[in-house]
Design a protein around this motif. Structure first.
Motif, PDB file in Angstrom:
ATOM      1  N   LEU A  25       0.832  -1.201   0.000  1.00 10.53           N
ATOM      2  CA  LEU A  25       0.000   0.000   0.000  1.00 10.53           C
ATOM      3  C   LEU A  25       0.871   1.257   0.000  1.00 10.53           C
ATOM      4  CD1 LEU A  25      -2.765  -1.121   2.513  1.00 10.53           C
ATOM      5  CD2 LEU A  25      -3.069  -0.694   0.056  1.00 10.53           C
ATOM      6  N   VAL A  26       1.914   1.254   0.820  1.00  7.56           N
ATOM      7  CA  VAL A  26       2.815   2.411   0.861  1.00  7.56           C
ATOM      8  C   VAL A  26       3.546   2.560  -0.474  1.00  7.56           C
ATOM      9  CG1 VAL A  26       4.870   3.385   1.965  1.00  7.56           C
ATOM     10  CG2 VAL A  26       3.036   2.422   3.375  1.00  7.56           C
ATOM     11  N   ALA A  27       3.967   1.452  -1.053  1.00  5.72           N
ATOM     12  CA  ALA A  27       4.664   1.520  -2.350  1.00  5.72           C
ATOM     13  C   ALA A  27       3.784   2.182  -3.413  1.00  5.72           C
ATOM     14  CB  ALA A  27       5.079   0.118  -2.800  1.00  5.72           C
ATOM     15  N   ILE A  28       2.502   1.899  -3.405  1.00  3.96           N
ATOM     16  CA  ILE A  28       1.595   2.495  -4.389  1.00  3.96           C
ATOM     17  C   ILE A  28       1.288   3.945  -4.027  1.00  3.96           C
ATOM     18  CG2 ILE A  28      -0.749   2.406  -5.338  1.00  3.96           C
ATOM     19  CD1 ILE A  28      -0.567  -0.704  -4.942  1.00  3.96           C
ATOM     20  N   HIS A  29       0.866   4.187  -2.784  1.00  8.44           N
ATOM     21  CA  HIS A  29       0.393   5.512  -2.381  1.00  8.44           C
ATOM     22  C   HIS A  29       1.514   6.522  -2.105  1.00  8.44           C
ATOM     23  CE1 HIS A  29      -3.303   3.195  -1.823  1.00  8.44           C
ATOM     24  NE2 HIS A  29      -3.919   4.346  -2.010  1.00  8.44           N
ATOM     25  N   SER A  30       2.737   6.083  -2.077  1.00 11.00           N
ATOM     26  CA  SER A  30       3.846   7.024  -1.890  1.00 11.00           C
ATOM     27  C   SER A  30       4.283   7.643  -3.219  1.00 11.00           C
ATOM     28  CB  SER A  30       5.038   6.333  -1.223  1.00 11.00           C
ATOM     29  OG  SER A  30       5.565   5.323  -2.072  1.00 11.00           O
ATOM     30  N   GLN A  40      -4.819  12.713   0.198  1.00  9.26           N
ATOM     31  CA  GLN A  40      -3.603  12.717   1.000  1.00  9.26           C
ATOM     32  C   GLN A  40      -2.373  12.997   0.129  1.00  9.26           C
ATOM     33  OE1 GLN A  40      -5.270   9.576   0.679  1.00  9.26           O
ATOM     34  NE2 GLN A  40      -6.735   9.911   2.315  1.00  9.26           N
ATOM     35  N   ASP A  41      -1.346  13.506   0.788  1.00 11.35           N
ATOM     36  CA  ASP A  41      -0.042  13.629   0.144  1.00 11.35           C
ATOM     37  C   ASP A  41       0.533  12.232  -0.026  1.00 11.35           C
ATOM     38  OD1 ASP A  41       0.129  16.443  -0.072  1.00 11.35           O
ATOM     39  OD2 ASP A  41       0.623  16.596   2.057  1.00 11.35           O
ATOM     40  N   PRO A  42       1.627  12.084  -0.790  1.00 12.88           N
ATOM     41  CA  PRO A  42       2.256  10.765  -0.885  1.00 12.88           C
ATOM     42  C   PRO A  42       2.528  10.214   0.519  1.00 12.88           C
ATOM     43  CG  PRO A  42       3.238  12.248  -2.473  1.00 12.88           C
ATOM     44  CD  PRO A  42       2.331  13.086  -1.606  1.00 12.88           C
ATOM     45  N   TRP A  43       2.210   8.952   0.700  1.00 11.25           N
ATOM     46  CA  TRP A  43       2.315   8.330   2.013  1.00 11.25           C
ATOM     47  C   TRP A  43       3.759   8.096   2.424  1.00 11.25           C
ATOM     48  CZ3 TRP A  43      -1.484   3.603   2.322  1.00 11.25           C
ATOM     49  CH2 TRP A  43      -2.802   4.049   2.205  1.00 11.25           C
ATOM     50  N   LEU A  77      -0.756 -10.571  -6.166  1.00  9.70           N
ATOM     51  CA  LEU A  77      -0.068  -9.298  -5.962  1.00  9.70           C
ATOM     52  C   LEU A  77      -1.094  -8.185  -5.780  1.00  9.70           C
ATOM     53  CD1 LEU A  77       2.570  -7.595  -5.967  1.00  9.70           C
ATOM     54  CD2 LEU A  77       2.234  -7.338  -8.434  1.00  9.70           C
ATOM     55  N   LEU A  78      -0.949  -7.405  -4.730  1.00 10.96           N
ATOM     56  CA  LEU A  78      -1.819  -6.267  -4.477  1.00 10.96           C
ATOM     57  C   LEU A  78      -1.514  -5.195  -5.521  1.00 10.96           C
ATOM     58  CD1 LEU A  78      -2.440  -4.688  -0.979  1.00 10.96           C
ATOM     59  CD2 LEU A  78      -2.387  -3.344  -3.056  1.00 10.96           C
ATOM     60  N   ILE A  79      -2.526  -4.856  -6.348  1.00  8.80           N
ATOM     61  CA  ILE A  79      -2.309  -3.874  -7.410  1.00  8.80           C
ATOM     62  C   ILE A  79      -3.160  -2.617  -7.229  1.00  8.80           C
ATOM     63  CG2 ILE A  79      -1.570  -5.616  -9.077  1.00  8.80           C
ATOM     64  CD1 ILE A  79      -4.364  -5.227 -10.447  1.00  8.80           C
ATOM     65  N   LEU A 100      -5.246   2.503  -8.396  1.00  7.14           N
ATOM     66  CA  LEU A 100      -4.555   1.402  -9.059  1.00  7.14           C
ATOM     67  C   LEU A 100      -3.093   1.762  -9.231  1.00  7.14           C
ATOM     68  CD1 LEU A 100      -5.101  -1.379 -10.519  1.00  7.14           C
ATOM     69  CD2 LEU A 100      -4.966  -0.071 -12.639  1.00  7.14           C
ATOM     70  N   ASP A 101      -2.230   0.796  -8.992  1.00  2.00           N
ATOM     71  CA  ASP A 101      -0.809   0.964  -9.240  1.00  2.00           C
ATOM     72  C   ASP A 101      -0.620   1.211 -10.739  1.00  2.00           C
ATOM     73  OD1 ASP A 101       1.928   0.663  -9.689  1.00  2.00           O
ATOM     74  OD2 ASP A 101       2.108  -1.123  -8.429  1.00  2.00           O
ATOM     75  N   PRO A 102      -0.020   2.353 -11.123  1.00  2.56           N
ATOM     76  CA  PRO A 102       0.160   2.651 -12.555  1.00  2.56           C
ATOM     77  C   PRO A 102       0.929   1.574 -13.310  1.00  2.56           C
ATOM     78  CG  PRO A 102       0.608   4.599 -11.245  1.00  2.56           C
ATOM     79  CD  PRO A 102       0.446   3.450 -10.275  1.00  2.56           C
ATOM     80  N   ALA A 103       1.735   0.799 -12.612  1.00  2.00           N
ATOM     81  CA  ALA A 103       2.462  -0.281 -13.283  1.00  2.00           C
ATOM     82  C   ALA A 103       1.512  -1.341 -13.829  1.00  2.00           C
ATOM     83  CB  ALA A 103       3.462  -0.920 -12.309  1.00  2.00           C
TER      84      ALA A 103
END
Length: 190
Positions: A25-30, A40-43, A77-79, A100-103
């Motif tokens: 979650l942090v990897a995506i939202h940061s 929110q700002d990047p996490w 994988l959480l996307i 959604l993770d842009p990847a």
């Protein structure tokens, strides 16, 4: 199906949040490109911990919880995430939001996940209307809303101060009787 699985689609699993989701979650939202259109700002890790604590108890659209926070998994994988929450109980309205993770963008996964979220919302006997509010600059989310059959109802000009600037909000909605027939959806047993 796992006990925390709420819905499945041909390619995705929508399930409740777990404590072990924090890093993804942090990897995506940061990511600044993800956070740009969110409230929110990047996490940071601390932000992620606080957000996850808020999401863990959001396990049912029925009262008293009235909120359902789901992660979207593809092949384990959480996307991304899809969230549903009651906004006006007396009017039987639920709001939906997604990330959604842009990847993993461009493969139709967000469309599939949001359509599943709509089926979950309208699977509740009392839900009459589902809304989505978007930052008007987020053209990808606007296209997604249209793809899943949610109609734009309003464009509020410079109504929200976000990250140092006034932004416009697009309001979308769909009624239960307008929902197009969709593929069957496996749900967890009640």
């Amino acid at each position: 199906m796992d006990s925390d699985t709420v819905a499945t689609t041909p390619r995705l699993t929508l399930r409740l949040h777990r404590s072990s989701d924090l890093a993804r979650l942090v990897a995506i939202h940061s990511r600044p490109d993800v956070a740009r259109y969110l409230l929110q700002d990047p996490w940071t890790l601390e932000d992620g911990e606080a957000q996850l604590e808020r999401r863990l108890p959001r396990t049912d659209l029925a009262e008293p919880v009235g909120a359902l926070a789901l992660v979207v998994e593809r092949e384990g994988l959480l996307i991304g995430t899809v969230s549903l929450w009651r906004t006006e109980q007396e009017r039987r309205t639920v709001e939906i939001g997604w990330t959604l993770d842009p990847a993993h963008g461009g493969g139709g996964y967000a469309t599939e996940a949001v359509a599943a979220g709509l089926r979950l919302a309208f699977g509740q006997d009392d839900v009459h209307r589902v809304t989505a509010q978007l930052d008007a600059r987020n053209a990808a989310s606007e296209r997604l809303a249209v793809r899943v059959g949610i109609r734009q109802e309003a464009h509020h000009r410079q109504d929200f101060w976000s990250k140092g600037e006034w932004t416009d909000t697009l309001v979308f909605a769909v009624l239960a009787d307008e929902q197009r027939p969709r593929q069957a959806l496996d749900r967890r047993p009640d």
